[in-house]
Enzyme design. Structure first.
Site, PDB file in Angstrom:
ATOM      1  N   ASN A 133       0.805  -1.236   0.000  1.00  7.82           N
ATOM      2  CA  ASN A 133       0.000   0.000   0.000  1.00  7.82           C
ATOM      3  C   ASN A 133       0.833   1.278   0.000  1.00  7.82           C
ATOM      4  O   ASN A 133       0.505   2.236  -0.695  1.00  7.82           O
ATOM      5  CB  ASN A 133      -1.011  -0.017   1.149  1.00  7.82           C
ATOM      6  CG  ASN A 133      -0.358  -0.092   2.504  1.00  7.82           C
ATOM      7  OD1 ASN A 133       0.711  -0.663   2.680  1.00  7.82           O
ATOM      8  ND2 ASN A 133      -0.995   0.502   3.485  1.00  7.82           N
ATOM      9  N   GLY A 189       1.812  -6.121   7.152  1.00  3.08           N
ATOM     10  CA  GLY A 189       0.932  -6.723   6.154  1.00  3.08           C
ATOM     11  C   GLY A 189      -0.365  -7.168   6.803  1.00  3.08           C
ATOM     12  O   GLY A 189      -0.760  -6.645   7.851  1.00  3.08           O
ATOM     13  N   ALA A 207      -3.818 -12.258   8.685  1.00  2.00           N
ATOM     14  CA  ALA A 207      -3.687 -13.702   8.446  1.00  2.00           C
ATOM     15  C   ALA A 207      -2.225 -14.055   8.176  1.00  2.00           C
ATOM     16  O   ALA A 207      -1.710 -15.057   8.694  1.00  2.00           O
ATOM     17  CB  ALA A 207      -4.564 -14.122   7.271  1.00  2.00           C
ATOM     18  N   THR A 208      -1.534 -13.222   7.389  1.00  2.00           N
ATOM     19  CA  THR A 208      -0.108 -13.470   7.122  1.00  2.00           C
ATOM     20  C   THR A 208       0.689 -13.351   8.417  1.00  2.00           C
ATOM     21  O   THR A 208       1.595 -14.155   8.675  1.00  2.00           O
ATOM     22  CB  THR A 208       0.436 -12.471   6.072  1.00  2.00           C
ATOM     23  OG1 THR A 208      -0.490 -12.388   4.997  1.00  2.00           O
ATOM     24  CG2 THR A 208       1.782 -12.897   5.545  1.00  2.00           C
ATOM     25  N   GLU A 231       3.085  -5.574  12.262  1.00  2.00           N
ATOM     26  CA  GLU A 231       2.161  -4.445  12.058  1.00  2.00           C
ATOM     27  C   GLU A 231       1.089  -4.936  11.095  1.00  2.00           C
ATOM     28  O   GLU A 231       1.368  -5.158   9.919  1.00  2.00           O
ATOM     29  CB  GLU A 231       2.909  -3.250  11.451  1.00  2.00           C
ATOM     30  CG  GLU A 231       4.061  -2.733  12.296  1.00  2.00           C
ATOM     31  CD  GLU A 231       3.602  -2.079  13.584  1.00  2.00           C
ATOM     32  OE1 GLU A 231       2.453  -1.619  13.659  1.00  2.00           O
ATOM     33  OE2 GLU A 231       4.405  -2.052  14.538  1.00  2.00           O
ATOM     34  N   CYS A 288      -3.414   1.484   6.232  1.00  2.00           N
ATOM     35  CA  CYS A 288      -3.843   0.749   7.430  1.00  2.00           C
ATOM     36  C   CYS A 288      -4.470   1.688   8.448  1.00  2.00           C
ATOM     37  O   CYS A 288      -5.229   1.252   9.308  1.00  2.00           O
ATOM     38  CB  CYS A 288      -2.651   0.028   8.038  1.00  2.00           C
ATOM     39  SG  CYS A 288      -1.270   1.143   8.346  1.00  2.00           S
ATOM     40  N   GLU A 308       6.858   0.227  16.304  1.00  3.97           N
ATOM     41  CA  GLU A 308       7.938   0.771  15.493  1.00  3.97           C
ATOM     42  C   GLU A 308       8.084   2.248  15.847  1.00  3.97           C
ATOM     43  O   GLU A 308       7.332   2.782  16.646  1.00  3.97           O
ATOM     44  CB  GLU A 308       7.594   0.620  14.005  1.00  3.97           C
ATOM     45  CG  GLU A 308       7.430  -0.835  13.586  1.00  3.97           C
ATOM     46  CD  GLU A 308       7.227  -1.013  12.086  1.00  3.97           C
ATOM     47  OE1 GLU A 308       6.496  -0.201  11.491  1.00  3.97           O
ATOM     48  OE2 GLU A 308       7.793  -1.957  11.523  1.00  3.97           O
TER      49      GLU A 308
HETATM   50  P1  NAD Z   1       0.071  -9.425   2.898  1.00  5.32           P
HETATM   51  O1  NAD Z   1       0.078  -9.935   4.291  1.00  5.32           O
HETATM   52  O2  NAD Z   1      -0.629 -10.170   1.855  1.00  5.32           O
HETATM   53  O3  NAD Z   1       1.571  -9.275   2.369  1.00  5.32           O
HETATM   54  C1  NAD Z   1       2.540  -8.491   3.035  1.00  5.32           C
HETATM   55  C2  NAD Z   1       3.915  -9.019   2.701  1.00  5.32           C
HETATM   56  O4  NAD Z   1       4.064 -10.316   3.258  1.00  5.32           O
HETATM   57  C3  NAD Z   1       4.188  -9.166   1.203  1.00  5.32           C
HETATM   58  O5  NAD Z   1       5.518  -8.796   0.937  1.00  5.32           O
HETATM   59  C4  NAD Z   1       3.982 -10.649   0.996  1.00  5.32           C
HETATM   60  O6  NAD Z   1       4.670 -11.166  -0.109  1.00  5.32           O
HETATM   61  C5  NAD Z   1       4.539 -11.204   2.292  1.00  5.32           C
HETATM   62  N1  NAD Z   1       4.102 -12.563   2.630  1.00  5.32           N
HETATM   63  C6  NAD Z   1       2.935 -13.184   2.322  1.00  5.32           C
HETATM   64  N2  NAD Z   1       2.943 -14.454   2.797  1.00  5.32           N
HETATM   65  C7  NAD Z   1       4.121 -14.628   3.425  1.00  5.32           C
HETATM   66  C8  NAD Z   1       4.735 -15.737   4.100  1.00  5.32           C
HETATM   67  N3  NAD Z   1       4.155 -16.924   4.211  1.00  5.32           N
HETATM   68  N4  NAD Z   1       5.965 -15.553   4.631  1.00  5.32           N
HETATM   69  C9  NAD Z   1       6.587 -14.376   4.535  1.00  5.32           C
HETATM   70  N5  NAD Z   1       6.089 -13.308   3.879  1.00  5.32           N
HETATM   71  C10 NAD Z   1       4.857 -13.435   3.339  1.00  5.32           C
HETATM   72  O7  NAD Z   1      -0.438  -7.932   3.023  1.00  5.32           O
HETATM   73  P2  NAD Z   1      -0.745  -6.912   1.826  1.00  5.32           P
HETATM   74  O8  NAD Z   1      -2.005  -7.368   1.158  1.00  5.32           O
HETATM   75  O9  NAD Z   1       0.483  -6.705   1.033  1.00  5.32           O
HETATM   76  O10 NAD Z   1      -1.002  -5.563   2.632  1.00  5.32           O
HETATM   77  C11 NAD Z   1      -2.248  -5.167   3.102  1.00  5.32           C
HETATM   78  C12 NAD Z   1      -2.356  -5.408   4.586  1.00  5.32           C
HETATM   79  O11 NAD Z   1      -1.296  -4.752   5.271  1.00  5.32           O
HETATM   80  C13 NAD Z   1      -3.617  -4.853   5.181  1.00  5.32           C
HETATM   81  O12 NAD Z   1      -4.169  -5.796   6.059  1.00  5.32           O
HETATM   82  C14 NAD Z   1      -3.152  -3.632   5.954  1.00  5.32           C
HETATM   83  O13 NAD Z   1      -3.966  -3.242   7.019  1.00  5.32           O
HETATM   84  C15 NAD Z   1      -1.809  -4.064   6.405  1.00  5.32           C
HETATM   85  N6  NAD Z   1      -0.973  -2.917   6.746  1.00  5.32           N
HETATM   86  C16 NAD Z   1      -0.695  -2.671   8.059  1.00  5.32           C
HETATM   87  C17 NAD Z   1       0.084  -1.579   8.408  1.00  5.32           C
HETATM   88  C18 NAD Z   1       0.426  -1.285   9.850  1.00  5.32           C
HETATM   89  O14 NAD Z   1       1.313  -0.473  10.092  1.00  5.32           O
HETATM   90  N7  NAD Z   1      -0.219  -1.906  10.817  1.00  5.32           N
HETATM   91  C19 NAD Z   1       0.566  -0.736   7.419  1.00  5.32           C
HETATM   92  C20 NAD Z   1       0.235  -1.004   6.087  1.00  5.32           C
HETATM   93  C21 NAD Z   1      -0.527  -2.107   5.760  1.00  5.32           C
END
Ligand code: NAD
Length: 479
Positions: A150, A226, A229-230, A248, A282, A460
């Site tokens: 994002n 991210g 669930a991840t 996060e 987020c 962070e």
């Molecule tokens: P995502 O969890 O699908 O992916 C995030 C990252 O994790 C990507 O680089 C992805 O390739 C990697 N990933 C996926 N599976 C993995 C695994 N098994 N092992 C290691 N890495 C893995 O998230 P997204 O769709 O890219 O981002 C959107 C999400 O991020 C939303 O839920 C949003 O709220 C969250 N987010 C949170 C913050 C915060 O600061 N809390 C900031 C921005 C986004």
């Protein structure tokens, strides 16, 4: 020929060992415009070895030298701001004007943590005339940084900069949906004189490249931003290996507007806090709670303002809303709009995909406002992460507090009120890691940043990040 991005390992751009690539799409057109390495565990292993070899040199380099190098990276980002902003917009779908502000922040991240390298200190504990304890804060070693799509370079650098400032070497993976600016960062680091191997960037899918990072026995800490669930999966892999983790994760943030607030400011900021970056931040407020006496007034003003938001060509300054990052996310957001209808919600504006002239195949969704849904329904409980908000009236401080705290998430709240006592009272009781009172996304990089409940573990920012990326060791010296 389609441009092929490369991994950045040991200071050199390197193709993936398997020779496999993934298509990289431009969200505004829906077309493939470059290819990104589909890295395997072998690429992560190479990155790890480079980082491991670079660690003795980097971790013992004088703080002032680290400061100079990190500061030069910040300057490199500033110098290439326009190129990076154009790349970010093309890759992610966001308007270029917004990408420029995010690239500024990527530079600030490096500048801020460059100075942290100079200023970080630790405590000592005196035991009168018996002994002195002091805490060493030592770099951890090789750490993993994994970021989402994002705010691509903004969040990538937000992790990498403190990791490096604290003396670690890094294996980092940007999102496979938005790899482009991360790919440019390698060159900027080389130009700044960052020694080879200190930062290694491996592209690819979460399930292969990402999985190889989180399960690597030599990578001692994981900083992840991210989805929830991840994050849960990463914890299940990394916790039994006793890795340090900062997670996060997602949010379903309340935006609470009391009748005594400066409504003009609350409304104009709510338009931004709901739809900036297509709602893909987020920290965006997705549940807007409005005190009953001003519900109709605020609702009508919001709908009027949001209808004016132009959605389309990310190149144009007048475009306030760009394209959704990927086809799969676009379909997910549209499916939530359908769910809201099925749950009995009324669409006040938007509610549909858009096909702006010249961008008919892009993934655009009109900014959407929905009312008439119960706070407990799925639409109001699950993260949508798109240009969709719901409006919910409330009658008392207690009832809005209960509704605001009723989700599994706990990232950020925005609170609008002119009553100082109420602001303090509610700030203490809201179950979120961040509470903004009469503002949104006002960021001081020294403050702790992160969420509670299923929005994450750890914080962070500022010293929190420097503490995360170091291992404390107590040394007790008897007199
Ligand atoms: P995502 O969890 O699908 O992916 C995030 C990252 O994790 C990507 O680089 C992805 O390739 C990697 N990933 C996926 N599976 C993995 C695994 N098994 N092992 C290691 N890495 C893995 O998230 P997204 O769709 O890219 O981002 C959107 C999400 O991020 C939303 O839920 C949003 O709220 C969250 N987010 C949170 C913050 C915060 O600061 N809390 C900031 C921005 C986004």
């Amino acid at each position: 020929m389609m441009e092929k991005l490369s991994n950045f390992i040991n200071g050199a751009y390197t193709p993936p060992e398997t020779g496999l690539y993934l298509d990289n799409y431009q969200p505004a057109t829906g077309e493939v415009y470059s290819q990104v390495p589909d890295s395997s565990p072998a690429d992560v292993e190479r990155a790890y070895s480079a980082a491991e070899q670079a660690f003795p040199g980097w971790s013992t380099l004088a703080a002032e030298e680290k400061f100079k190098i990190l500061n030069r990276i910040a300057e490199g980002i500033d110098t290439r701001r326009e190129e990076l902003a154009q790349a970010e917009s093309r890759d992610q779908g966001k308007p270029v004007w917004l990408a420029r502000t995010e690239i500024n922040r990527a530079g600030q991240n490096f500048r801020f943590f460059a100075t942290a390298a100079l200023q970080f200190a630790s405590e000592s504990h005196s035991m009168e005339d018996r002994a002195i304890n002091y805490t060493l804060r030592q770099p951890i070693g090789v750490v993993g940084c994994i970021s989402p799509w994002n705010l691509p370079l903004y969040l990538f650098t937000w992790k990498i900069a403190p990791a490096l400032a604290a003396g670690n070497c890094v294996v980092a993976k940007p999102s496979e949906f938005t790899p482009y600016t991360a790919a440019l960062l390698g060159q900027i680091c080389n130009d700044a004189g960052l020694p080879a191997g200190v930062l290694n960037i491996v592209h690819g899918l979460g399930g292969s490249a990402g999985q190889a990072i989180i399960s690597h026995p030599g990578i001692k800490a994981i900083s992840f931003t991210g989805g929830t669930a991840t994050g849960r999966h990463i914890a299940s892999v990394a916790a039994p290996m006793f890795k340090k983790m900062s997670l996060e994760l997602g949010g379903k943030n309340p935006n609470i507007i009391f009748a005594d607030a400066d409504l003009e400011k609350a409304i104009s900021t709510t338009v931004r806090s709901s739809f900036q970056n297509q709602g893909e931040i987020c920290l965006c407020g997705s549940r807007v709670f409005i005190e009953r006496p001003v519900y109709e007034k605020v609702k009508n003003a919001l709908v009027e303002e949001v209808k004016k938001l132009k959605t389309g060509n990310p190149q144009l300054d007048e475009s306030r809303v760009g394209a959704i990052v990927s086809r799969q996310h676009y379909e997910k957001v549209l499916s939530y709009i359908q769910l809201a209808k099925d749950e009995g919600g009324t669409i006040l504006c938007g509610g549909e995909a858009l096909h702006p002239p010249g961008f008919e195949n892009g993934w655009f969704i009109a900014p959407t406002i929905i009312e008439g849904l119960d706070a407990a329904c799925r639409t109001n409980q699950e993260e949508i992460f798109g240009p969709v908000i719901t409006l919910i009236p409330f009658d008392s401080e207690e009832s809005v507090l209960t509704m605001a705290n009723s989700t599994a998430y706990g990232l950020a709240t925005t609170l609008w009120t002119g009553n100082l006592s109420r602001a303090h009272r509610l700030a203490g009781k809201l179950q979120t890691g961040i509470v903004w009172v009469n503002c949104w996304l006002l960021r001081d990089l020294r403050t702790p940043f992160g969420g509670t409940k299923q929005s994450g573990v750890g914080r962070e920012g500022g010293w929190e990040a420097m503490r995360f990326f170091t291992e404390p060791k107590n040394v007790c010296i008897a007199y």
